[in-house]
Design a protein around this motif. Structure first.
Motif, PDB file in Angstrom:
ATOM      1  N   GLY A 126       0.341  -6.756   0.266  1.00 41.73           N
ATOM      2  CA  GLY A 126       1.751  -6.897  -0.106  1.00 41.73           C
ATOM      3  C   GLY A 126       1.920  -7.718  -1.381  1.00 41.73           C
ATOM      4  O   GLY A 126       2.610  -7.286  -2.321  1.00 41.73           O
ATOM      5  N   PHE A 127       1.262  -8.886  -1.412  1.00 39.34           N
ATOM      6  CA  PHE A 127       1.371  -9.749  -2.594  1.00 39.34           C
ATOM      7  C   PHE A 127       0.778  -9.072  -3.834  1.00 39.34           C
ATOM      8  O   PHE A 127       1.340  -9.139  -4.930  1.00 39.34           O
ATOM      9  CB  PHE A 127       0.675 -11.099  -2.345  1.00 39.34           C
ATOM     10  CG  PHE A 127       1.512 -12.044  -1.543  1.00 39.34           C
ATOM     11  CD1 PHE A 127       2.759 -12.472  -2.031  1.00 39.34           C
ATOM     12  CD2 PHE A 127       1.085 -12.526  -0.304  1.00 39.34           C
ATOM     13  CE1 PHE A 127       3.540 -13.346  -1.296  1.00 39.34           C
ATOM     14  CE2 PHE A 127       1.875 -13.385   0.441  1.00 39.34           C
ATOM     15  CZ  PHE A 127       3.102 -13.800  -0.054  1.00 39.34           C
ATOM     16  N   ALA A 128      -0.355  -8.413  -3.635  1.00 37.98           N
ATOM     17  CA  ALA A 128      -1.015  -7.773  -4.784  1.00 37.98           C
ATOM     18  C   ALA A 128      -0.088  -6.727  -5.407  1.00 37.98           C
ATOM     19  O   ALA A 128       0.046  -6.647  -6.637  1.00 37.98           O
ATOM     20  CB  ALA A 128      -2.324  -7.134  -4.328  1.00 37.98           C
ATOM     21  N   LEU A 129       0.571  -5.959  -4.545  1.00 37.81           N
ATOM     22  CA  LEU A 129       1.456  -4.906  -5.073  1.00 37.81           C
ATOM     23  C   LEU A 129       2.720  -5.506  -5.686  1.00 37.81           C
ATOM     24  O   LEU A 129       3.229  -5.002  -6.700  1.00 37.81           O
ATOM     25  CB  LEU A 129       1.826  -3.930  -3.954  1.00 37.81           C
ATOM     26  CG  LEU A 129       2.413  -2.604  -4.450  1.00 37.81           C
ATOM     27  CD1 LEU A 129       1.318  -1.739  -5.067  1.00 37.81           C
ATOM     28  CD2 LEU A 129       3.073  -1.846  -3.310  1.00 37.81           C
ATOM     29  N   PRO A 133       2.414  -4.195  -9.789  1.00 43.46           N
ATOM     30  CA  PRO A 133       2.701  -2.827  -9.324  1.00 43.46           C
ATOM     31  C   PRO A 133       1.707  -1.805  -9.878  1.00 43.46           C
ATOM     32  O   PRO A 133       1.505  -0.737  -9.279  1.00 43.46           O
ATOM     33  CB  PRO A 133       4.104  -2.568  -9.856  1.00 43.46           C
ATOM     34  CG  PRO A 133       4.700  -3.922 -10.060  1.00 43.46           C
ATOM     35  CD  PRO A 133       3.574  -4.816 -10.445  1.00 43.46           C
ATOM     36  N   ALA A 134       1.062  -2.127 -10.997  1.00 47.52           N
ATOM     37  CA  ALA A 134       0.106  -1.176 -11.579  1.00 47.52           C
ATOM     38  C   ALA A 134      -1.144  -1.021 -10.699  1.00 47.52           C
ATOM     39  O   ALA A 134      -1.909  -0.069 -10.855  1.00 47.52           O
ATOM     40  CB  ALA A 134      -0.312  -1.649 -12.964  1.00 47.52           C
ATOM     41  N   LEU A 139      -4.824   0.166  -4.738  1.00 49.73           N
ATOM     42  CA  LEU A 139      -4.527  -0.262  -3.367  1.00 49.73           C
ATOM     43  C   LEU A 139      -4.225   0.914  -2.447  1.00 49.73           C
ATOM     44  O   LEU A 139      -4.530   0.867  -1.251  1.00 49.73           O
ATOM     45  CB  LEU A 139      -3.342  -1.234  -3.369  1.00 49.73           C
ATOM     46  CG  LEU A 139      -3.584  -2.594  -4.033  1.00 49.73           C
ATOM     47  CD1 LEU A 139      -2.283  -3.367  -4.161  1.00 49.73           C
ATOM     48  CD2 LEU A 139      -4.590  -3.402  -3.236  1.00 49.73           C
ATOM     49  N   LEU A 140      -3.597   1.949  -2.988  1.00 49.93           N
ATOM     50  CA  LEU A 140      -3.207   3.099  -2.165  1.00 49.93           C
ATOM     51  C   LEU A 140      -3.818   4.381  -2.726  1.00 49.93           C
ATOM     52  O   LEU A 140      -3.137   5.162  -3.384  1.00 49.93           O
ATOM     53  CB  LEU A 140      -1.676   3.229  -2.123  1.00 49.93           C
ATOM     54  CG  LEU A 140      -0.912   2.017  -1.596  1.00 49.93           C
ATOM     55  CD1 LEU A 140       0.577   2.206  -1.779  1.00 49.93           C
ATOM     56  CD2 LEU A 140      -1.246   1.787  -0.134  1.00 49.93           C
ATOM     57  N   PRO A 141      -5.085   4.593  -2.444  1.00 47.96           N
ATOM     58  CA  PRO A 141      -5.747   5.757  -3.026  1.00 47.96           C
ATOM     59  C   PRO A 141      -5.424   7.071  -2.302  1.00 47.96           C
ATOM     60  O   PRO A 141      -6.317   7.835  -1.957  1.00 47.96           O
ATOM     61  CB  PRO A 141      -7.223   5.391  -2.919  1.00 47.96           C
ATOM     62  CG  PRO A 141      -7.305   4.515  -1.731  1.00 47.96           C
ATOM     63  CD  PRO A 141      -5.993   3.823  -1.586  1.00 47.96           C
ATOM     64  N   LEU A 201     -11.046  -3.961   8.984  1.00 51.86           N
ATOM     65  CA  LEU A 201      -9.714  -4.393   9.433  1.00 51.86           C
ATOM     66  C   LEU A 201      -8.902  -4.929   8.250  1.00 51.86           C
ATOM     67  O   LEU A 201      -7.703  -4.627   8.111  1.00 51.86           O
ATOM     68  CB  LEU A 201      -9.839  -5.484  10.505  1.00 51.86           C
ATOM     69  CG  LEU A 201     -10.359  -5.042  11.874  1.00 51.86           C
ATOM     70  CD1 LEU A 201     -10.668  -6.254  12.753  1.00 51.86           C
ATOM     71  CD2 LEU A 201      -9.361  -4.129  12.576  1.00 51.86           C
ATOM     72  N   PHE A 202      -9.550  -5.704   7.416  1.00 49.96           N
ATOM     73  CA  PHE A 202      -8.866  -6.273   6.257  1.00 49.96           C
ATOM     74  C   PHE A 202      -8.386  -5.155   5.331  1.00 49.96           C
ATOM     75  O   PHE A 202      -7.231  -5.169   4.864  1.00 49.96           O
ATOM     76  CB  PHE A 202      -9.835  -7.213   5.512  1.00 49.96           C
ATOM     77  CG  PHE A 202      -9.219  -7.906   4.331  1.00 49.96           C
ATOM     78  CD1 PHE A 202      -8.435  -9.046   4.503  1.00 49.96           C
ATOM     79  CD2 PHE A 202      -9.418  -7.431   3.034  1.00 49.96           C
ATOM     80  CE1 PHE A 202      -7.859  -9.686   3.415  1.00 49.96           C
ATOM     81  CE2 PHE A 202      -8.852  -8.063   1.947  1.00 49.96           C
ATOM     82  CZ  PHE A 202      -8.076  -9.197   2.128  1.00 49.96           C
ATOM     83  N   TYR A 203      -9.249  -4.175   5.106  1.00 52.70           N
ATOM     84  CA  TYR A 203      -8.894  -3.058   4.212  1.00 52.70           C
ATOM     85  C   TYR A 203      -7.716  -2.256   4.774  1.00 52.70           C
ATOM     86  O   TYR A 203      -6.790  -1.885   4.049  1.00 52.70           O
ATOM     87  CB  TYR A 203     -10.120  -2.166   4.009  1.00 52.70           C
ATOM     88  CG  TYR A 203      -9.864  -0.983   3.110  1.00 52.70           C
ATOM     89  CD1 TYR A 203      -9.540  -1.169   1.770  1.00 52.70           C
ATOM     90  CD2 TYR A 203      -9.930   0.317   3.600  1.00 52.70           C
ATOM     91  CE1 TYR A 203      -9.292  -0.083   0.935  1.00 52.70           C
ATOM     92  CE2 TYR A 203      -9.691   1.402   2.779  1.00 52.70           C
ATOM     93  CZ  TYR A 203      -9.372   1.207   1.438  1.00 52.70           C
ATOM     94  OH  TYR A 203      -9.119   2.273   0.633  1.00 52.70           O
ATOM     95  N   ASN A 204      -7.758  -2.012   6.076  1.00 53.34           N
ATOM     96  CA  ASN A 204      -6.622  -1.323   6.716  1.00 53.34           C
ATOM     97  C   ASN A 204      -5.347  -2.122   6.524  1.00 53.34           C
ATOM     98  O   ASN A 204      -4.270  -1.562   6.263  1.00 53.34           O
ATOM     99  CB  ASN A 204      -6.875  -1.153   8.225  1.00 53.34           C
ATOM    100  CG  ASN A 204      -7.610   0.135   8.520  1.00 53.34           C
ATOM    101  OD1 ASN A 204      -7.658   1.038   7.686  1.00 53.34           O
ATOM    102  ND2 ASN A 204      -8.189   0.211   9.702  1.00 53.34           N
ATOM    103  N   GLY A 205      -5.474  -3.457   6.672  1.00 53.47           N
ATOM    104  CA  GLY A 205      -4.323  -4.345   6.478  1.00 53.47           C
ATOM    105  C   GLY A 205      -3.808  -4.279   5.051  1.00 53.47           C
ATOM    106  O   GLY A 205      -2.589  -4.252   4.826  1.00 53.47           O
ATOM    107  N   VAL A 206      -4.714  -4.247   4.087  1.00 53.78           N
ATOM    108  CA  VAL A 206      -4.306  -4.187   2.675  1.00 53.78           C
ATOM    109  C   VAL A 206      -3.464  -2.931   2.425  1.00 53.78           C
ATOM    110  O   VAL A 206      -2.383  -2.989   1.809  1.00 53.78           O
ATOM    111  CB  VAL A 206      -5.559  -4.190   1.751  1.00 53.78           C
ATOM    112  CG1 VAL A 206      -5.166  -3.854   0.318  1.00 53.78           C
ATOM    113  CG2 VAL A 206      -6.247  -5.541   1.802  1.00 53.78           C
TER     114      VAL A 206
END
Lengths: 335, 252
Positions: A126-129, A133-134, A139-141, A201-206
């Protein structure tokens, strides 16, 4: 000293043959209940055969006979020294409403850890996005998540035909198998002392955190809830439970604060891990059906409120099931 | 390379061992199992294609689920039904068993099969093969987690001692005091070696067979020299046969 091999074999063969026949019967009919006399006799045969093996080991041994005796003793040892309960019959309803939730509660700390890791991943995504935003492409491949959420919502809501018509069942089957595969991987990666499970789990969360932030920032919270809740209310907990199983496996491997041997520790949790992963598979079957037949349909086909309510009810029922089913008394008795 | 073995000590103090299966033979068994799964899926595919008459969508969905279930359930189902064996393991005489020698449990079978997902990474069971290679008990990660090992099942047959020993005139028996000394001087391992040489005599090349029995006969002659009337005119192989006969069979 060398023994008279032929006399030795001739003298003891009846005992070995009897033991072999008894073992064959036990292996062919594992549900057979033996009488006390039969058990005592089996134990006597086992002791006689182990004594013969000891004699052969001490004296000159013909390797074939020694291997034969070792094989017999190994089979008998497995039957006689096994202390774990042999499940005579499987009761599906008892397993579903007692064994599964009780097992979940017995290892609930691993579940909370699994949830915490996913939430940390969510926060990171969430914070990264939000800050960059770029970074969305990284983050969402996934193609359908790359565009602007508002445009997607407008497009979804303007569709007048059923896009999944003729493909719903296949889509559902694909989702079930894919998610189950990911869940099994989350469990299996527990063998990396939990590192693999934590990363998964972390990646799914991201991904989840980034999607949520993207849609909330675009003002599409209702769409997001209506889209994710119906299947996510089951699917996300299922993945978390798979992570819980992976973390149990990892904790058992690490064995911090436990004095038992690794094999003993693994033996004590293997049944619980299998129970959890079968529970996950069941949840994912349901989630796959809901995602294909409900989640992909939006307003005006299905009102968002109805979808959100459906997802909320699922979540409450699942929470109640995991927290209460099987009863506290049964939990205490088990402990 | 020495065959790795699993040694188990029972509470009675008896030690028995089981030969463990190495990564190569396990890989071959897995290839055979893969072939079986492919055949099962092909047959299933033909059966499921009948569903196309009702709905192509339904047929595809059933095939997708069946593919997944068969590829996972094959190992679990066969190992549970055949007490630790799949088709491949049966043909290669392998068996999955509890690492402590106890009865294998359903949960152990499920775990070792589910962890194939990690063992199979990145392809062709590279991770599992490496783990198996370096593990003292030849365990892949799935075996470690489930506390199982894969053993080789020996062909269980008793040696045909009559064929080797009985019905032959044994000149050494005319010298019981020397026979007694021979039995006293020969170590169990030496006796077992001679017996094995006789049991496998037809497997040797002719020249190797002559050389082997010559060395064995010389060895036993040096242990206890018998008078010439007991040994003259006897070939080396026959001498070894006589030695084994007097060692392993006392006269009744």
């Amino acid at each position: 000293m060398i023994i008279d091999l032929q006399r030795f074999v001739e003298h003891n063969r009846p005992c070995w043959t009897e033991l072999e026949q008894a073992l064959n019967r036990l292996e062919a009919e594992p549900d057979t209940r033996m009488s006390l006399e039969s058990l005592q006799h089996l134990h006597l045969l086992y002791e006689q055969t182990t004594a013969d093996l000891a004699r052969l080991s001490t004296f000159s041994a013909e390797p074939e006979i020694r291997r034969y005796l070792e094989s017999l003793v190994a089979r008998a040892y497995g039957e006689i020294h096994e202390t774990r309960e042999r499940r005579r019959r499987f009761y599906p309803m008892r397993w579903l409403f007692q064994t599964l939730p009780q097992t979940f509660r017995r290892h609930v700390r691993a579940f909370w850890l699994s949830l915490a890791i996913t939430l940390v991943g969510c926060a990171f995504g969430g914070f990264a996005l939000a800050f960059d935003p770029a970074a969305k492409a990284v983050l969402l491949p996934f193609g359908h998540l790359q565009g602007d959420p508002s445009e997607r919502v407008a497009q979804e809501e303007s569709v007048s035909t059923d896009r999944l018509a003729g493909h719903r069942t296949t889509f559902s089957a694909f989702l079930m198998t894919h998610n189950t595969r990911v869940s099994i991987l989350a469990l299996a990666l527990g063998m990396t002392w939990g590192a693999g499970t934590i990363i998964l789990l972390f990646y799914n969360g991201v991904i989840l955190g980034a999607v949520v932030t993207d849609y909330v920032a675009a003002g599409q919270t209702r769409f997001l809830l209506g889209w994710l809740l119906p299947h996510g209310a089951i699917e996300i907990p299922a993945i978390l439970i798979a992570g819980q199983a992976g973390l149990i496996l990892a904790a058992t491997l690490i064995g911090r604060g436990q004095r038992a041997r690794l094999s003993t520790r693994l033996r004590s949790v293997s049944g619980d891990i299998v129970t959890l992963i079968f529970g996950v598979a069941l949840l994912l079957i349901w989630a796959g059906v809901v995602e294909a037949f409900l989640s992909q349909y939006h307003e005006p086909f299905i009102p968002y409120a109805a979808k959100i309510a459906f997802g909320a009810v699922e979540l409450v029922l699942l929470s109640l099931f995991l927290a209460k089913s099987g009863g506290r008394k049964a939990d205490r008795a088990k402990l | 390379m020495k065959t790795p073995v699993l040694q188990i000590r029972t509470p009675e103090g008896i030690v028995f061992s089981q030969a463990l299966a190495g990564p190569v033979i396990r890989f071959l068994a897995w290839l055979l199992d893969l072939f079986c799964v492919m055949v099962a899926l092909t047959v299933l595919g033909y059966a499921i294609s009948l569903l196309n008459l009702i709905s192509t969508n339904l047929a595809l969905a059933v095939y997708t689920v069946s593919y997944f279930v068969v590829s996972i359930a094959y190992g679990i189902g066969t190992e549970w039904a055949w007490r630790g064996q799949t088709v491949g393991k049966r043909l290669f005489r392998l068996r999955v068993m509890d690492a402590e020698g106890l009865r294998i449990q359903f949960s152990q079978i499920v775990i070792r099969n589910l962890l194939r997902f990690v063992d199979a990474l990145p392809m062709f069971y590279f991770v599992g093969g490496l783990a198996c290679w370096f593990s003292p008990k030849c365990q892949r990660l799935g075996d470690l987690a489930a506390n199982t090992v894969v053993i080789r099942i020996p062909r269980l047959s008793e040696p045909d001692l009559d064929q080797i020993l009985a019905g032959k005139f044994n000149s050494l028996r005319h010298f019981p005091h020397l026979v007694a000394r021979l039995r006293q001087n020969v170590a169990p391992t030496e006796a077992a070696l001679a017996l094995q040489a006789l049991l496998r005599r037809d497997e040797f090349e002719p020249l190797a067979r002559i050389e082997l029995f010559e060395r064995l006969a010389t060895h036993f002659r040096e242990k206890v020299p018998f008078p010439p009337e007991a040994t003259d005119g006897i070939a080396d192989e026959q001498y070894v046969r006589n030695v084994v006969d007097v060692i392993y069979r006392t006269e009744r």
